[in-house]
Motif scaffolding. Structure first.
Motif, PDB file in Angstrom:
ATOM      1  N   ARG A 270       0.850  -1.183   0.000  1.00 29.57           N
ATOM      2  CA  ARG A 270       0.000   0.000   0.000  1.00 29.57           C
ATOM      3  C   ARG A 270       0.894   1.245   0.000  1.00 29.57           C
ATOM      4  O   ARG A 270       2.114   1.162   0.177  1.00 29.57           O
ATOM      5  N   ASP A 271       0.281   2.422  -0.181  1.00 31.00           N
ATOM      6  CA  ASP A 271       1.078   3.643  -0.189  1.00 31.00           C
ATOM      7  C   ASP A 271       0.448   4.711   0.701  1.00 31.00           C
ATOM      8  O   ASP A 271      -0.617   4.505   1.294  1.00 31.00           O
ATOM      9  N   ALA A 272       1.125   5.855   0.774  1.00 32.56           N
ATOM     10  CA  ALA A 272       0.733   6.919   1.700  1.00 32.56           C
ATOM     11  C   ALA A 272      -0.684   7.412   1.468  1.00 32.56           C
ATOM     12  O   ALA A 272      -1.360   7.842   2.407  1.00 32.56           O
ATOM     13  N   SER A 273      -1.154   7.358   0.223  1.00 33.30           N
ATOM     14  CA  SER A 273      -2.491   7.876  -0.081  1.00 33.30           C
ATOM     15  C   SER A 273      -3.599   7.045   0.559  1.00 33.30           C
ATOM     16  O   SER A 273      -4.743   7.489   0.645  1.00 33.30           O
ATOM     17  N   ASP A 274      -3.281   5.816   0.991  1.00 34.83           N
ATOM     18  CA  ASP A 274      -4.290   4.940   1.601  1.00 34.83           C
ATOM     19  C   ASP A 274      -4.499   5.226   3.087  1.00 34.83           C
ATOM     20  O   ASP A 274      -5.410   4.689   3.705  1.00 34.83           O
ATOM     21  N   VAL A 275      -3.637   6.044   3.674  1.00 37.74           N
ATOM     22  CA  VAL A 275      -3.671   6.269   5.122  1.00 37.74           C
ATOM     23  C   VAL A 275      -4.649   7.402   5.458  1.00 37.74           C
ATOM     24  O   VAL A 275      -4.495   8.520   4.986  1.00 37.74           O
ATOM     25  N   VAL A 276      -5.675   7.083   6.270  1.00 33.57           N
ATOM     26  CA  VAL A 276      -6.633   8.108   6.693  1.00 33.57           C
ATOM     27  C   VAL A 276      -6.423   8.518   8.149  1.00 33.57           C
ATOM     28  O   VAL A 276      -6.991   9.509   8.605  1.00 33.57           O
ATOM     29  N   PHE A 277      -5.616   7.749   8.884  1.00 31.65           N
ATOM     30  CA  PHE A 277      -5.380   8.051  10.304  1.00 31.65           C
ATOM     31  C   PHE A 277      -3.989   7.554  10.655  1.00 31.65           C
ATOM     32  O   PHE A 277      -3.623   6.418  10.331  1.00 31.65           O
ATOM     33  N   LEU A 278      -3.219   8.393  11.304  1.00 33.56           N
ATOM     34  CA  LEU A 278      -1.872   8.023  11.728  1.00 33.56           C
ATOM     35  C   LEU A 278      -1.637   8.569  13.126  1.00 33.56           C
ATOM     36  O   LEU A 278      -1.820   9.768  13.380  1.00 33.56           O
ATOM     37  N   ALA A 279      -1.264   7.701  14.036  1.00 35.57           N
ATOM     38  CA  ALA A 279      -1.003   8.131  15.414  1.00 35.57           C
ATOM     39  C   ALA A 279       0.217   7.401  15.943  1.00 35.57           C
ATOM     40  O   ALA A 279       0.517   6.273  15.529  1.00 35.57           O
ATOM     41  N   HIS A 280       0.914   8.047  16.869  1.00 33.98           N
ATOM     42  CA  HIS A 280       2.048   7.372  17.489  1.00 33.98           C
ATOM     43  C   HIS A 280       2.033   7.618  18.995  1.00 33.98           C
ATOM     44  O   HIS A 280       1.536   8.641  19.479  1.00 33.98           O
ATOM     45  N   GLY A 281       2.558   6.649  19.712  1.00 32.12           N
ATOM     46  CA  GLY A 281       2.739   6.782  21.150  1.00 32.12           C
ATOM     47  C   GLY A 281       4.218   6.758  21.445  1.00 32.12           C
ATOM     48  O   GLY A 281       4.993   6.116  20.739  1.00 32.12           O
ATOM     49  N   THR A 282       4.628   7.466  22.472  1.00 31.95           N
ATOM     50  CA  THR A 282       6.053   7.552  22.776  1.00 31.95           C
ATOM     51  C   THR A 282       6.285   7.568  24.277  1.00 31.95           C
ATOM     52  O   THR A 282       5.459   8.084  25.041  1.00 31.95           O
ATOM     53  N   THR A 283       7.401   6.972  24.693  1.00 37.14           N
ATOM     54  CA  THR A 283       7.789   6.983  26.106  1.00 37.14           C
ATOM     55  C   THR A 283       8.733   8.146  26.408  1.00 37.14           C
ATOM     56  O   THR A 283       9.259   8.237  27.515  1.00 37.14           O
ATOM     57  N   GLN A 284       8.951   9.036  25.444  1.00 40.45           N
ATOM     58  CA  GLN A 284       9.957  10.081  25.600  1.00 40.45           C
ATOM     59  C   GLN A 284       9.693  10.972  26.812  1.00 40.45           C
ATOM     60  O   GLN A 284      10.594  11.240  27.609  1.00 40.45           O
ATOM     61  N   ALA A 285       8.454  11.439  26.968  1.00 38.91           N
ATOM     62  CA  ALA A 285       8.142  12.323  28.098  1.00 38.91           C
ATOM     63  C   ALA A 285       8.250  11.574  29.419  1.00 38.91           C
ATOM     64  O   ALA A 285       8.780  12.099  30.408  1.00 38.91           O
ATOM     65  N   THR A 286       7.752  10.340  29.450  1.00 36.90           N
ATOM     66  CA  THR A 286       7.821   9.534  30.672  1.00 36.90           C
ATOM     67  C   THR A 286       9.268   9.333  31.083  1.00 36.90           C
ATOM     68  O   THR A 286       9.643   9.528  32.244  1.00 36.90           O
ATOM     69  N   ASN A 287      10.099   8.913  30.127  1.00 33.28           N
ATOM     70  CA  ASN A 287      11.501   8.644  30.443  1.00 33.28           C
ATOM     71  C   ASN A 287      12.217   9.910  30.905  1.00 33.28           C
ATOM     72  O   ASN A 287      13.051   9.868  31.823  1.00 33.28           O
ATOM     73  N   ALA A 288      11.909  11.043  30.275  1.00 36.27           N
ATOM     74  CA  ALA A 288      12.563  12.297  30.654  1.00 36.27           C
ATOM     75  C   ALA A 288      12.285  12.628  32.119  1.00 36.27           C
ATOM     76  O   ALA A 288      13.193  13.029  32.868  1.00 36.27           O
ATOM     77  N   LEU A 289      11.026  12.452  32.553  1.00 31.31           N
ATOM     78  CA  LEU A 289      10.679  12.765  33.940  1.00 31.31           C
ATOM     79  C   LEU A 289      11.251  11.725  34.902  1.00 31.31           C
ATOM     80  O   LEU A 289      11.757  12.071  35.975  1.00 31.31           O
ATOM     81  N   LEU A 290      11.178  10.449  34.525  1.00 29.87           N
ATOM     82  CA  LEU A 290      11.686   9.401  35.406  1.00 29.87           C
ATOM     83  C   LEU A 290      13.192   9.512  35.597  1.00 29.87           C
ATOM     84  O   LEU A 290      13.728   9.209  36.664  1.00 29.87           O
ATOM     85  N   GLU A 291      13.892   9.948  34.554  1.00 23.02           N
ATOM     86  CA  GLU A 291      15.350  10.042  34.614  1.00 23.02           C
ATOM     87  C   GLU A 291      15.824  11.436  35.026  1.00 23.02           C
ATOM     88  O   GLU A 291      17.024  11.657  35.219  1.00 23.02           O
ATOM     89  N   GLY A 292      14.897  12.391  35.138  1.00 23.18           N
ATOM     90  CA  GLY A 292      15.275  13.753  35.496  1.00 23.18           C
ATOM     91  C   GLY A 292      16.001  14.481  34.386  1.00 23.18           C
ATOM     92  O   GLY A 292      16.658  15.506  34.626  1.00 23.18           O
ATOM     93  N   ASP A 293      15.862  13.984  33.152  1.00 29.02           N
ATOM     94  CA  ASP A 293      16.547  14.592  32.005  1.00 29.02           C
ATOM     95  C   ASP A 293      15.635  15.655  31.394  1.00 29.02           C
ATOM     96  O   ASP A 293      15.029  15.457  30.342  1.00 29.02           O
ATOM     97  N   VAL A 294      15.540  16.807  32.084  1.00 34.09           N
ATOM     98  CA  VAL A 294      14.562  17.828  31.707  1.00 34.09           C
ATOM     99  C   VAL A 294      15.242  19.191  31.562  1.00 34.09           C
ATOM    100  O   VAL A 294      16.391  19.385  31.968  1.00 34.09           O
TER     101      VAL A 294
END
Length: 710
Positions: free
Chosen positions: A62-86
């Motif tokens: 399939r190709d990009a034109s077939d995509v009607v919804f795109l979402a992503h989840g990330t641990t970046q914010a969680t890890n930043a707070l847990l590690e104090g890397d802010v």
């Protein structure tokens, strides 16, 4: 025939980035891809997201034109707070007199420790007059000189009158700062908690803002025109622009993605979801088709961040048993991953020749009682996955399946040390491993008053079969492994709805004020791309705290599902009967629409109590959307319901020493279930119910499900 459009979900984990493609009509998984998470790339995790997306589309042709919804989840914010890397934050407290006193006290927030040895990097400045532009300019120049890019502006009672915060925020944005205003984060009272929440948002804002830009530009370059959404910590998604404003909402979104998958794909409406990885298990509750939520805590302090109530236990598929005096004492918290060892059950028969039991300390300072085997092929970890495979609990095709012969060979040295046979040794490992998991499960069942005879344990994650089957078998709870459990999180991301929550403190709230909060939530999800006709809003009015809460959800497109894939009436009856613990012949259809069927079970009589009428509402896909031990059901039309509902509400309102309590009301109208059970006042309930019916076709089917409150 042109294939259906695609919904794409991408889950950015610490090690791998997983992507899935979901058919937008059948909502079935049609492809998946996995790439290493690109932490060290110049484009950061955005590079891995595009890699996974490109690989996924190529694998299914399939190709990009077939995509009607795109979402992503990330641990970046969680890890930043847990590690104090802010990032450092400039905190501007506003006010004079008593307000100035409280604004000055906010400097104590710099004492909060968010990670081991790391405190919130706050520089606090007091500005008495928000309209003193010269004073504000001096403050902003100072922040620039010390490298601060992110600012919090906070003022007592700004939820009632935000003009002071708005004035400074606009001046700071003009000067090039990223700004978090207290009233934008929450409309609830409590200066310290509101500011604490705003500061947590601000310390991750610069890097999350940069990530959002990189992801958006990468997706644009890939030719995707569908709106890009981001997973929230409450199981919904939000627009990228909203993430730029409130990145804190992405914290703890990892577990929320898995639960969203259990809700939307696995159709869990009443039970406990166990998401098991290699090292830990996240445990959460779904009650009456909704995820259990709570305000989160960071650094020992409460916030106004409403997130999934997830409780983590340090036991996963790779957790290693510990032995002392010929007995297994614990399993974990160390895992094969931490010890840097392969699972013994994934070796070969030849590898395990001459296997002997030994113990190690996985990390410096750990107790040296974690079991391993030394064999011809090297050193291997004995794990929960090894034990489950030895007992045949992990079927072929499961992500964690291993050759049972090899798993038994892996457990044999441990069995000899325990003075028993392999099956008993494997059970001993699993007993010790699931014990702390079951302790948490029991606590959460009690906390949320789940019906103990109706609880189902659903396992997700790559290590699901190493924990959930034994947990179910040892307790008698019904259990199952979620379909495609190893990618349940990206599936949850792909299927999640746009969500927004609006809360207001409104003492003695009028009908008009409640409807205004409802409209605000509804408009917020529409502004982020939700199709207006599909938006659903649940309203709760808490008379004790004077809180009015509206939660709106909606999809970016009107999802017209493939009706050929829907279940038959007989299938739905069987599902309802199972939920009601009754024979299908005893289950009756009480109401029916194009989207839902309402079933009633046999009457239940309790000593000296009124007869109860158990009810289950199922959608046409077989999901139990409403489960009630005692409810009344009436079917009519949208036109007649406007006149009939006040009478129905009056008939089912209860009276006692504490005054009147309107019934818990659910309205089935079109594809939506309007949950108005959080409203106790009769007048407010009728106003909200009428709002749900406004603009509908008068001939459209309407079903009211009412529960009299005790």
């Amino acid at each position: 025939m042109k294939p259906h459009a695609l919904r794409i979900g991408i889950d950015v984990g610490g090690t791998f980035t997983d992507a899935v493609a979901i058919d937008s009509a059948s909502l079935q998984l049609i492809g998946q891809a996995k790439v290493p998470t690109s932490h060290d790339h110049s484009d950061g995790v955005a590079h891995g997201i595009v890699q996974a997306l490109t690989q996924l589309l190529a694998s299914i042709g399939r190709d990009a034109s077939d995509v009607v919804f795109l979402a992503h989840g990330t641990t970046q914010a969680t890890n930043a707070l847990l590690e104090g890397d802010v990032d450092p934050v400039g905190l501007i407290g506003v006010g004079t007199g008593p307000s100035g006193f409280f604004a000055n006290r906010l400097k104590k927030l710099a004492r909060i420790e968010i990670a081991d040895g790391k405190k919130l990097p706050i520089e606090h400045v007091h500005v008495p007059d928000p309209f003193d532009e010269a004073r504000v300019d001096d403050v902003l120049r100072h922040f620039q000189s010390v490298g601060i890019r992110s600012i919090v502006v906070t003022e007592p009672f700004s939820v009632d009158d935000p003009i002071g915060e708005q004035q400074i925020a606009e001046q700071a944005r003009t000067a090039g700062f990223l700004v978090t205003a207290g009233h934008d984060i929450t409309s609830l009272y409590g200066l310290s908690k509101r500011t604490r929440t705003a500061v947590l948002n601000a310390v991750i804002l610069p890097r999350m803002f940069a990530t959002a830009d990189l992801v958006q530009s990468s997706i644009d370059a890939a030719g995707i025109t569908a709106p890009l959404m981001v997973m929230r910590c409450d199981g919904g998604v939000m627009s990228l622009d909203e993430m730029r404003r409130r990145p804190l909402l992405t914290v703890l979104s990892g577990p929320a993605a898995g639960v969203a998958g259990a809700l939307m794909q696995d159709k869990l409406s009443e039970g406990v979801f166990l998401e098991t990885g290699g090292t830990s298990t996240d445990i959460s509750v779904i009650h009456r088709g909704r995820v259990a939520m709570q305000y989160t805590r960071f650094g020992g302090s409460s916030t106004y961040l409403s997130a999934l109530d997830v409780r983590t236990v340090g036991v996963g598929g790779g957790s290693m048993p510990r032995i002392s005096s010929g007995e297994i004492t614990h399993v974990g918290p160390r895992s094969a991953h931490i010890a840097g060892l392969p699972y013994a059950c994934f070796a070969t028969v030849e590898d395990l020749r001459t296997a002997k039991l030994s113990t190690i300390a996985p990390m410096p300072g750990d107790p040296a009682d974690y079991t391993v085997i030394e064999a011809l092929g090297g050193r291997y970890a004995i794990t929960m996955t090894c034990a489950a495979n030895a007992l045949g609990l992990i079927p072929e095709g499961d992500y964690a399946h291993a050759d049972q012969r090899v798993a038994k060979l892996a457990l044999a040295p441990l069995a000899a040390a325990l003075g028993t046979d392999v099956p008993a040794a494997a059970r001993a490992v699993l007993d010790a491993g699931v014990a702390p998991v079951l302790d948490v499960v029991k606590t959460m069942i009690e906390d949320y008053d789940l019906p103990k005879d109706g609880v189902t344990l659903v396992g997700g994650g790559g290590g699901a079969s190493s924990v959930t089957p034994h947990a179910g078998q040892s307790t008698g709870y019904a259990w199952r492994i979620a379909e495609h459990s190893e990618v349940i999180s990206p599936i949850g991301v792909a299927l999640a709805l746009i969500r927004e929550q609006v809360e207001r403190i409104l003492p003695g709230a009028t009908d008009e004020q409640i409807l205004a909060v409802r409209r605000e939530a509804e408009q917020a999800v529409i502004a982020q791309g939700a199709a207006p006709a599909g938006v659903s809003v649940d309203v709760t009015v808490d008379p004790q705290s004077n809180t009015v809460r509206a939660i709106a959800t909606g999809a970016t497109e009107l999802r017209a599902q493939d009706r050929t894939a829907r279940l038959t009436d007989a299938d739905l009856r069987s599902i309802a009967a199972e939920s009601l613990a009754a024979d299908p012949a005893q289950v009756a259809v009480l109401a029916s629409t194009d989207n839902h069927v309402v079933f009633g079970g046999p009457e239940r009589r309790r000593f000296l109590r009124a007869v109860q009428h158990p009810v289950r509402v199922l959608d046409r896909d077989g999901v139990v959307r409403v489960a009630s031990a005692n409810a009344q059901v009436e079917q009519s039309t949208a036109g007649s319901g406007i006149d009939r509902l006040p009478q129905l509400v009056a008939e089912h309102t209860s009276y006692g020493d504490g005054g009147s309590r309107a019934p818990a009301l659910q309205l089935l109208i079109g594809p939506r279930i309007a949950d108005l059970s959080g409203v106790l006042d009769e007048s407010q309930l009728i106003s909200l119910a009428r709002t749900e019916l406004e603009g509908r076709d008068r001939a459209e089917s309407l079903v009211a499900v009412l529960e009299v409150r005790s």
